[in-house]
Design an enzyme around this catalytic site. Structure first.
Site, PDB file in Angstrom:
ATOM      1  N   HIS A  72      -0.258 -16.083  28.094  1.00  0.00           N
ATOM      2  CA  HIS A  72      -1.158 -16.190  29.248  1.00  0.00           C
ATOM      3  C   HIS A  72      -0.525 -15.598  30.512  1.00  0.00           C
ATOM      4  O   HIS A  72       0.626 -15.873  30.817  1.00  0.00           O
ATOM      5  CB  HIS A  72      -1.511 -17.660  29.501  1.00  0.00           C
ATOM      6  CG  HIS A  72      -2.481 -18.203  28.503  1.00  0.00           C
ATOM      7  ND1 HIS A  72      -3.087 -19.424  28.636  1.00  0.00           N
ATOM      8  CD2 HIS A  72      -2.987 -17.664  27.355  1.00  0.00           C
ATOM      9  CE1 HIS A  72      -3.897 -19.630  27.606  1.00  0.00           C
ATOM     10  NE2 HIS A  72      -3.845 -18.584  26.828  1.00  0.00           N
ATOM     11  N   TYR A 200      -7.100 -26.272  35.188  1.00  0.00           N
ATOM     12  CA  TYR A 200      -6.724 -27.575  35.744  1.00  0.00           C
ATOM     13  C   TYR A 200      -7.768 -27.900  36.804  1.00  0.00           C
ATOM     14  O   TYR A 200      -8.017 -27.079  37.691  1.00  0.00           O
ATOM     15  CB  TYR A 200      -5.352 -27.513  36.423  1.00  0.00           C
ATOM     16  CG  TYR A 200      -4.183 -27.330  35.482  1.00  0.00           C
ATOM     17  CD1 TYR A 200      -3.470 -28.432  35.013  1.00  0.00           C
ATOM     18  CD2 TYR A 200      -3.755 -26.059  35.090  1.00  0.00           C
ATOM     19  CE1 TYR A 200      -2.369 -28.274  34.173  1.00  0.00           C
ATOM     20  CE2 TYR A 200      -2.664 -25.898  34.247  1.00  0.00           C
ATOM     21  CZ  TYR A 200      -1.972 -27.017  33.792  1.00  0.00           C
ATOM     22  OH  TYR A 200      -0.890 -26.865  32.963  1.00  0.00           O
ATOM     23  N   PRO A 292       2.658 -35.295  32.619  1.00  0.00           N
ATOM     24  CA  PRO A 292       2.475 -34.044  31.878  1.00  0.00           C
ATOM     25  C   PRO A 292       1.807 -32.904  32.661  1.00  0.00           C
ATOM     26  O   PRO A 292       1.764 -31.779  32.167  1.00  0.00           O
ATOM     27  CB  PRO A 292       1.606 -34.462  30.689  1.00  0.00           C
ATOM     28  CG  PRO A 292       0.932 -35.716  31.109  1.00  0.00           C
ATOM     29  CD  PRO A 292       1.849 -36.397  32.055  1.00  0.00           C
ATOM     30  N   LYS A 296       6.075 -29.719  31.918  1.00  0.00           N
ATOM     31  CA  LYS A 296       7.508 -29.480  32.066  1.00  0.00           C
ATOM     32  C   LYS A 296       8.395 -30.206  31.042  1.00  0.00           C
ATOM     33  O   LYS A 296       9.556 -29.860  30.875  1.00  0.00           O
ATOM     34  CB  LYS A 296       7.956 -29.904  33.477  1.00  0.00           C
ATOM     35  CG  LYS A 296       7.434 -29.009  34.567  1.00  0.00           C
ATOM     36  CD  LYS A 296       8.221 -27.718  34.644  1.00  0.00           C
ATOM     37  CE  LYS A 296       7.526 -26.611  35.372  1.00  0.00           C
ATOM     38  NZ  LYS A 296       6.978 -25.542  34.549  1.00  0.00           N
ATOM     39  N   TYR A 384       5.635 -23.273  38.207  1.00  0.00           N
ATOM     40  CA  TYR A 384       4.851 -23.465  36.986  1.00  0.00           C
ATOM     41  C   TYR A 384       5.411 -22.637  35.826  1.00  0.00           C
ATOM     42  O   TYR A 384       5.520 -23.142  34.704  1.00  0.00           O
ATOM     43  CB  TYR A 384       3.388 -23.097  37.257  1.00  0.00           C
ATOM     44  CG  TYR A 384       2.462 -23.409  36.106  1.00  0.00           C
ATOM     45  CD1 TYR A 384       1.984 -24.705  35.897  1.00  0.00           C
ATOM     46  CD2 TYR A 384       2.063 -22.407  35.222  1.00  0.00           C
ATOM     47  CE1 TYR A 384       1.140 -24.994  34.833  1.00  0.00           C
ATOM     48  CE2 TYR A 384       1.220 -22.685  34.152  1.00  0.00           C
ATOM     49  CZ  TYR A 384       0.762 -23.981  33.976  1.00  0.00           C
ATOM     50  OH  TYR A 384      -0.071 -24.262  32.913  1.00  0.00           O
TER      51      TYR A 384
HETATM   52  P1  FAD Z   1      11.298 -36.386  21.523  1.00  0.00           P
HETATM   53  O1  FAD Z   1      10.397 -35.240  21.211  1.00  0.00           O
HETATM   54  O2  FAD Z   1      10.676 -37.688  21.897  1.00  0.00           O
HETATM   55  O3  FAD Z   1      12.245 -36.588  20.260  1.00  0.00           O
HETATM   56  C1  FAD Z   1      13.107 -37.701  20.132  1.00  0.00           C
HETATM   57  C2  FAD Z   1      13.281 -38.044  18.663  1.00  0.00           C
HETATM   58  O4  FAD Z   1      14.250 -39.089  18.540  1.00  0.00           O
HETATM   59  C3  FAD Z   1      12.010 -38.568  18.017  1.00  0.00           C
HETATM   60  O5  FAD Z   1      11.731 -37.824  16.842  1.00  0.00           O
HETATM   61  C4  FAD Z   1      12.316 -40.031  17.725  1.00  0.00           C
HETATM   62  O6  FAD Z   1      11.665 -40.494  16.552  1.00  0.00           O
HETATM   63  C5  FAD Z   1      13.818 -40.008  17.539  1.00  0.00           C
HETATM   64  N1  FAD Z   1      14.483 -41.294  17.792  1.00  0.00           N
HETATM   65  C6  FAD Z   1      14.233 -42.205  18.759  1.00  0.00           C
HETATM   66  N2  FAD Z   1      15.062 -43.248  18.681  1.00  0.00           N
HETATM   67  C7  FAD Z   1      15.877 -43.005  17.613  1.00  0.00           C
HETATM   68  C8  FAD Z   1      16.949 -43.712  17.016  1.00  0.00           C
HETATM   69  N3  FAD Z   1      17.370 -44.895  17.486  1.00  0.00           N
HETATM   70  N4  FAD Z   1      17.571 -43.187  15.931  1.00  0.00           N
HETATM   71  C9  FAD Z   1      17.163 -41.970  15.433  1.00  0.00           C
HETATM   72  N5  FAD Z   1      16.141 -41.248  15.972  1.00  0.00           N
HETATM   73  C10 FAD Z   1      15.520 -41.762  17.049  1.00  0.00           C
HETATM   74  N6  FAD Z   1       6.016 -30.994  27.673  1.00  0.00           N
HETATM   75  C11 FAD Z   1       5.916 -29.665  27.958  1.00  0.00           C
HETATM   76  O7  FAD Z   1       6.955 -29.034  28.204  1.00  0.00           O
HETATM   77  N7  FAD Z   1       4.736 -28.985  27.992  1.00  0.00           N
HETATM   78  C12 FAD Z   1       3.558 -29.629  27.743  1.00  0.00           C
HETATM   79  O8  FAD Z   1       2.501 -28.970  27.710  1.00  0.00           O
HETATM   80  C13 FAD Z   1       3.603 -31.046  27.457  1.00  0.00           C
HETATM   81  N8  FAD Z   1       2.471 -31.735  27.182  1.00  0.00           N
HETATM   82  C14 FAD Z   1       2.582 -33.036  26.745  1.00  0.00           C
HETATM   83  C15 FAD Z   1       1.413 -33.680  26.378  1.00  0.00           C
HETATM   84  C16 FAD Z   1       1.481 -34.985  25.892  1.00  0.00           C
HETATM   85  C17 FAD Z   1       0.204 -35.687  25.492  1.00  0.00           C
HETATM   86  C18 FAD Z   1       2.753 -35.661  25.772  1.00  0.00           C
HETATM   87  C19 FAD Z   1       2.861 -37.076  25.212  1.00  0.00           C
HETATM   88  C20 FAD Z   1       3.912 -35.010  26.159  1.00  0.00           C
HETATM   89  C21 FAD Z   1       3.846 -33.706  26.644  1.00  0.00           C
HETATM   90  N9  FAD Z   1       5.004 -33.029  27.009  1.00  0.00           N
HETATM   91  C22 FAD Z   1       4.895 -31.706  27.400  1.00  0.00           C
HETATM   92  C23 FAD Z   1       6.320 -33.677  26.955  1.00  0.00           C
HETATM   93  C24 FAD Z   1       7.111 -33.339  25.685  1.00  0.00           C
HETATM   94  O9  FAD Z   1       6.355 -33.613  24.543  1.00  0.00           O
HETATM   95  C25 FAD Z   1       8.431 -34.131  25.660  1.00  0.00           C
HETATM   96  O10 FAD Z   1       9.087 -33.946  26.898  1.00  0.00           O
HETATM   97  C26 FAD Z   1       9.362 -33.668  24.510  1.00  0.00           C
HETATM   98  O11 FAD Z   1       8.901 -34.159  23.280  1.00  0.00           O
HETATM   99  C27 FAD Z   1      10.811 -34.160  24.735  1.00  0.00           C
HETATM  100  O12 FAD Z   1      11.611 -33.769  23.650  1.00  0.00           O
HETATM  101  P2  FAD Z   1      12.883 -34.628  23.221  1.00  0.00           P
HETATM  102  O13 FAD Z   1      13.503 -33.876  22.095  1.00  0.00           O
HETATM  103  O14 FAD Z   1      13.687 -34.949  24.411  1.00  0.00           O
HETATM  104  O15 FAD Z   1      12.301 -36.035  22.712  1.00  0.00           O
HETATM  105  C1  DHB Z   2      -0.989 -28.734  27.731  1.00  0.00           C
HETATM  106  C2  DHB Z   2      -0.466 -29.927  28.205  1.00  0.00           C
HETATM  107  C3  DHB Z   2      -0.104 -29.997  29.537  1.00  0.00           C
HETATM  108  O1  DHB Z   2       0.420 -31.135  30.012  1.00  0.00           O
HETATM  109  C4  DHB Z   2      -0.262 -28.919  30.385  1.00  0.00           C
HETATM  110  O2  DHB Z   2       0.073 -29.025  31.685  1.00  0.00           O
HETATM  111  C5  DHB Z   2      -0.765 -27.735  29.892  1.00  0.00           C
HETATM  112  C6  DHB Z   2      -1.122 -27.651  28.554  1.00  0.00           C
HETATM  113  C7  DHB Z   2      -1.387 -28.652  26.309  1.00  0.00           C
HETATM  114  O3  DHB Z   2      -1.191 -29.637  25.592  1.00  0.00           O
HETATM  115  O4  DHB Z   2      -1.928 -27.597  25.908  1.00  0.00           O
END
Ligand code: FAD
Ligand code: DHB
Length: 391
Positions: A72, A200, A292, A296, A384
């Site tokens: 995009h 948005y 979200p 980021k 962004y």
């Molecule tokens: P996680 O992905 O949470 O991974 C952590 C892992 O550790 C999990 O698999 C968990 O099961 C495991 N774990 C936990 N405790 C233990 C334990 N004690 N022992 C072993 N394993 C364990 N971010 C963006 O950048 N762009 C977006 O568009 C965006 N949209 C989002 C939309 C939604 C609806 C949501 C919920 C989040 C969004 N995010 C977005 C945020 C993003 O998903 C998270 O920031 C990202 O998953 C963080 O990654 P991580 O590896 O730090 O943690």
């Molecule tokens: C999506 C999620 C977000 O939080 C965002 O800012 C943009 C896109 C997505 O899930 O596509």
């Protein structure tokens, strides 16, 4: 078993770290509480910054992404019934990419396993010890047995609800927190996206976001009260509300289709400082989360790992601990910039139920000030598309 780095969590942070370390010949093991099928099916983020894609490409994790991602150039911001196209590429020279987080997770698990990185699923880390000593220990439970893993360093990549953060002594740890008075109802639907770009939307009934995963799948979000139950939202009610918020005066007809996934996500800003204690390093959601709106969260997890992997590589290749000692300070600089941006974008675009008439008028004036000027658009666009990694 002893490895150089014990990683907790098969999320974007843990998987990228494992990849970067294994490319340098540094031994690691990843422990994951859930099954492989569960983590590969978890629908979350969709938007990748250019810097994330560049890093994934550099470490050989982006082959499928480059074939399938939607690239995009711009996003739309809608308020006061008018859609404003913000040309990110013209303003910054960068793109953003739409490619589901779970697809990245699928790709990264496959690549790490192919490279021989041990990954133990259904292995929940239960305690960390030895953080101040010569070697650290992770206690975990797997297949009904209590086991231990010793390592030089532990990477706590275990997400927001994991245990690693709690291993920081109370006298050292400081939490910074803000909970927002609203949440997002997110849906995934078999419906052709209404536009090629994300929209948005600020609307008197609440924020809405139109996003997508592919030319056939739409991903949409609606602002709802924080304690909202997804069951309160029938498919009909969701499509009517998306049309109401996104369609106002802008001649958009939101395409309707079967909803295949639905869930409510709370909105919170949180930072834990420092991001390191002794032999323990926190990365990603384990150390910080953002609302979200600015997309980021996952990108920030990758940015942390960039700093951490380089610091561990400097230690194992050049025997210097200088970058390890500076990890928290270096990572937090970018974390706070993303915290600021996510708060700003969230506050500008959501309807705060506690706002009075003055606040509402001020909010609309701010949207005009930012998106009605090139300087404002540029500030928005630079944040962004993402600040440089390792800034
Ligand atoms: P996680 O992905 O949470 O991974 C952590 C892992 O550790 C999990 O698999 C968990 O099961 C495991 N774990 C936990 N405790 C233990 C334990 N004690 N022992 C072993 N394993 C364990 N971010 C963006 O950048 N762009 C977006 O568009 C965006 N949209 C989002 C939309 C939604 C609806 C949501 C919920 C989040 C969004 N995010 C977005 C945020 C993003 O998903 C998270 O920031 C990202 O998953 C963080 O990654 P991580 O590896 O730090 O943690
Ligand atoms: C999506 C999620 C977000 O939080 C965002 O800012 C943009 C896109 C997505 O899930 O596509």
């Amino acid at each position: 078993m002893h490895v150089q780095v014990g990683i907790i969590g098969v999320g974007p942070a843990g998987l990228l770290l494992a990849r970067m370390l294994s490319l340098q010949g540094i031994s690691c093991v990843i422990l994951e509480a859930q099954t492989r099928a569960y983590v590969e099916g978890r629908i979350r983020a969709g938007l990748q910054e250019q810097g994330s894609v560049d890093l994934l490409t550099e470490v050989g994790l982006a082959e499928r992404l480059h074939k399938e991602a939607l690239v995009h150039d711009a996003v739309e911001i809608a308020f006061d019934g008018v859609r404003h196209r913000i040309d990110l590429h013209a303003l910054t020279g960068k793109h953003v990419y739409i490619y589901g987080q779970h697809e990245i997770v699928v790709d990264m698990i496959a690549m790490n396993l192919a490279a021989g990185v041990p990954m133990i699923f259904e292995a929940e880390a239960t305690a960390l010890s030895g953080l101040e000593g010569d070697r650290a220990t992770i206690n975990y439970r797997h297949a009904g047995e209590d086991k231990t893993l010793t390592c030089d360093y532990i990477a706590g990549c275990n997400g927001f609800h994991g245990l690693a953060r709690d291993a920081l002594p109370a006298g050292i740890r400081r939490d910074f927190d803000r909970v927002y008075p609203y949440a997002w109802l997110g849906i995934l639907a078999q419906a052709t996206p209404v536009t090629n770009e994300l929209i948005y939307c600020h609307h008197p009934s609440g924020f809405a976001l139109f996003s997508m995963r592919s030319p056939e799948i739409s991903r949409c979000y609606l602002q709802v009260p924080p304690d909202e139950k997804p069951e309160n939202w029938s498919d009909d009610r969701i499509w009517t509300e998306l049309q109401n918020r996104l369609g106002t005066k802008s001649e958009l007809t939101i395409p309707v289709g079967p909803i295949i996934q639905k869930g409510v996500t709370g909105m919170r800003s949180f930072v834990c400082e420092p991001m390191q204690y002794g032999r323990l390093f926190l990365a990603g959601d384990a150390a910080h989360i953002v609302p979200p709106t600015g997309a980021k969260g996952m990108n920030l997890a990758f940015a942390d790992i960039y700093v951490l992997a380089n610091a561990l590589t400097a230690f194992y290749k050049n025997n210097t601990t200088e970058l390890l000692a500076r990890y928290s300070e270096m990572a937090l600089k970018r974390v706070w910039r993303a915290e600021y941006f996510s708060w700003w974008m969230t506050s500008m675009l959501h309807i705060d139920p506690t706002a009075n008439a003055f606040d509402q008028k001020r909010q609309i004036a701010e949207l005009h000030a930012v998106f009605g000027s090139e300087a404002g658009q540029k500030l928005f666009a630079q944040n962004y598309v993402g600040l440089p990694f390792g800034m």
